[in-house]
Scaffold this active site. Sequence first.
Site, mmCIF file in Angstrom:
data_model
loop_
_atom_site.group_PDB
_atom_site.id
_atom_site.type_symbol
_atom_site.label_atom_id
_atom_site.label_comp_id
_atom_site.label_asym_id
_atom_site.label_seq_id
_atom_site.Cartn_x
_atom_site.Cartn_y
_atom_site.Cartn_z
ATOM 1 N N ASP A 1 12.946 0.544 1.736
ATOM 2 C CA ASP A 1 14.295 1.027 1.430
ATOM 3 C C ASP A 1 14.201 2.174 0.423
ATOM 4 O O ASP A 1 14.483 2.019 -0.756
ATOM 5 C CB ASP A 1 15.135 -0.138 0.873
ATOM 6 C CG ASP A 1 16.609 0.197 0.760
ATOM 7 O OD1 ASP A 1 17.003 1.287 1.224
ATOM 8 O OD2 ASP A 1 17.364 -0.632 0.208
ATOM 9 N N GLY B 1 27.338 -0.394 -5.417
ATOM 10 C CA GLY B 1 27.563 0.917 -6.027
ATOM 11 C C GLY B 1 26.421 1.321 -6.931
ATOM 12 O O GLY B 1 26.269 2.491 -7.280
ATOM 13 N N SER C 1 23.350 0.674 -5.914
ATOM 14 C CA SER C 1 22.287 0.930 -4.945
ATOM 15 C C SER C 1 21.715 2.324 -5.081
ATOM 16 O O SER C 1 22.446 3.285 -5.322
ATOM 17 C CB SER C 1 22.839 0.796 -3.522
ATOM 18 O OG SER C 1 22.984 -0.548 -3.177
ATOM 19 N N GLY C 2 20.393 2.412 -4.892
ATOM 20 C CA GLY C 2 19.743 3.720 -4.915
ATOM 21 C C GLY C 2 19.398 4.197 -6.307
ATOM 22 O O GLY C 2 18.602 5.111 -6.475
#
Length: 247
Positions: A105, A198, A200-201
């Site tokens: 991911d 929110g 995420s990443g």
Amino acid sequence: YGCGSPAIPPSVARVVGGEDATPHSWPLQISLQYDKSGVWAHTCGGTLIASNWVLTAAHCISNSRKYQVVLGKQNLQEEEDGSVAVAVEKMIVHEKWNSFLIVNDIALIKLAEHVQPSEMIQPACLPPAGSLLTQDFPCYITGWGRLYTNGPIADALQQALLPVVDHATCSKWDWWGSTVKTTMVCAGGDGVLSGCNGDSGGPLNCKGANAWEVHGIVSFGSGLKCNTLKKPTVFTRVSAYIDWINE
């Protein structure tokens, strides 16, 4: 400006409960935004790792959306001097990203222009390839994600201390079990602090010898609620992908 040495150092007292970050103390943090019927809306976090490259999660990227990257932000709802919005030239999602197993991911975003480093905008350092963090190593998650399960997303950038949970612990049956691979890193799981939708990443920020390194990319958490006991936030382990990033 090198990498991972903010001009405004973060306030990293060991507090419980996420808190507003000191403004511009995480100059590596970006907001990935998409065009939502003519208005730019925050969808994910990310980390600046070079003057025109951003690291984020593969699950943040959709080919049907138009994106921009906003750098140098503290409060997403306010106009702020020194912040910039940059168009995206291309997005590279890991070729072995599997959304069913949530493996690999990781994605890179190439910005349409180089950004000028400043007090507000600065790249993170990448960790040494293959490096592993020990149990309870103190790291910080940062992001504008939801303040609590199903709650509102944050206006001001949040930070929370999330100690690392080593793979041996995180892969126990009553923790994440076999869902967690060695290409991931777990942090938190105390039932109080966690990442949420929110975030995420965004980065897992860990202090190296003398600079902040991005050791993780927020990947997934519990579907029950964000801060479930023994279900720490799971990150893509950046040190497992150094060759891929460099390539």
